[in-house]
Design an enzyme around this catalytic site. Structure first.
Site, PDB file in Angstrom:
ATOM      1  N   SER A 223      27.070  -3.167 -25.603  1.00 39.73           N
ATOM      2  CA  SER A 223      25.804  -2.682 -25.067  1.00 39.73           C
ATOM      3  C   SER A 223      24.639  -3.152 -25.944  1.00 39.73           C
ATOM      4  O   SER A 223      24.510  -4.352 -26.187  1.00 39.73           O
ATOM      5  CB  SER A 223      25.860  -1.157 -24.925  1.00 39.73           C
TER       6      SER A 223
ATOM      7  N   HIS B  69      31.215   1.754 -18.657  1.00 40.20           N
ATOM      8  CA  HIS B  69      30.443   1.275 -19.798  1.00 40.20           C
ATOM      9  C   HIS B  69      31.166   1.525 -21.123  1.00 40.20           C
ATOM     10  O   HIS B  69      30.976   0.778 -22.076  1.00 40.20           O
ATOM     11  CB  HIS B  69      29.074   1.961 -19.810  1.00 40.20           C
TER      12      HIS B  69
ATOM     13  N   ASP C 196      31.208  -0.659 -14.561  1.00 41.93           N
ATOM     14  CA  ASP C 196      30.090  -0.321 -15.447  1.00 41.93           C
ATOM     15  C   ASP C 196      28.816  -0.140 -14.629  1.00 41.93           C
ATOM     16  O   ASP C 196      28.318  -1.087 -14.001  1.00 41.93           O
ATOM     17  CB  ASP C 196      29.912  -1.435 -16.478  1.00 41.93           C
TER      18      ASP C 196
END
Length: 288
Positions: free
Chosen positions: A100, A251, A223
């Site tokens: 991320s 995610h 995600d």
């Protein structure tokens, strides 16, 4: 747990050596927005240690007990912190794994300080926000700035829905455990707000064409935060990057599907030769 002062800022880190000779380059794991480095120790750190890698995790600027950061900080600022930590530990050149926001930080380092990296794994990353992700980010910041305190159970439920795969959400036993973890671990503060305000610069995608570090880009099929099509854009922008999509993962795919994620990381690292025989740097101390 140790603390490094990098560019006048304090960063908390853990530096762990494998049992036996630590003759490989260090691996530094970079967490996403608001995430603590210790989260890597659930699955990725043990797998890397078992494979003979020295592993370094840290809390980035904005995540306690590291310094809280400041409004307006960027992925470039966090990449400079990462570069400073690599140099402070004598760990370069090293292998990097980011997820991320952490992956965006690694991408920035690959552009600005490529000599510090021999290989990089970029998970749940992106080079721009689409309209939905941009709107969601603005809404989350507005909620934080409003001062409204929502119940922990609400945060836990929303965190699960946003970050986990339906494959996990539909498992009654598994989701019960996740909700308990999310409810107990929720944290907020100025550092989190500063990190959540960091957005990718879409103009930077073109600069990824200059990246020469071998890269593996991992997307997670379910995600919602960083959907596969945004991950694929980064993979296409980096010359020669390998790209895999992991099914039944949201995610937090590195926590939902750790065995598959770890297999991809380790297999990829085996394909990349070390930059130099002395690249492993100084020995590390085992920490709990």
């Amino acid at each position: 747990m140790a603390v490094a002062t990098v560019g006048g800022r304090r960063l908390q880190y853990d530096d762990v050596a494998p049992d036996g000779p630590a003759d490989r380059e260090p691996v530094i794991l970079v967490m996403g927005a608001g995430g603590r480095g210790r989260a890597w120790h659930l699955h990725q750190v043990p797998a890397l240690l078992d494979a003979g890698w020295r592993v370094i995790t840290y809390n980035s600027r904005g995540v306690p007990p590291s310094d809280p950061g400041e409004a307006g900080m960027t992925a470039g600022d966090l990449a400079a912190d990462l570069a400073g930590l690599v140099e402070h530990l004598g760990a370069g050149p090293c292998r990097l794994v980011g997820t991320s926001l952490g992956a965006q930080v690694v991408q920035e380092l690959l552009v600005t300080r490529p000599e510090l990296a021999t290989a990089a794994v970029l998970m749940a990353t992106r080079g721009r926000d689409d309209q939905l992700r941009a709107a969601a980010a603005r809404a989350e910041l507005e909620l934080l700035d409003s001062g409204i305190a929502l119940p922990r159970r609400y945060h836990a439920a929303m965190q699960a829905i946003q970050n986990l795969s339906p494959h996990t959400l539909d498992d009654e036993t598994e989701i019960s455990d996740w909700l308990s973890v999310f409810e107990q671990s929720w944290a907020a503060g100025p550092g989190l707000r500063h990190q959540l305000a960091i957005t990718p610069d879409p103009a930077r995608l073109a600069d990824y064409a200059a990246i020469t570090t071998p890269c593996l880009v991992l997307g997670f099929a379910d995600d919602l935060v960083t959907p596969p099509h945004l991950v694929a854009e980064v993979a296409r922008a980096i010359p020669g990057a390998a790209h895999h999509l992991i099914p039944h993962a949201g995610h937090y795919g590195y926590l939902e599907r750790p065995e598959e994620v770890n297999r991809h990381i380790l297999d990829f690292f085996e394909t990349v030769p070390p930059r130099s025989p002395a690249a492993a740097g100084r020995p590390a101390l085992r920490t709990p």
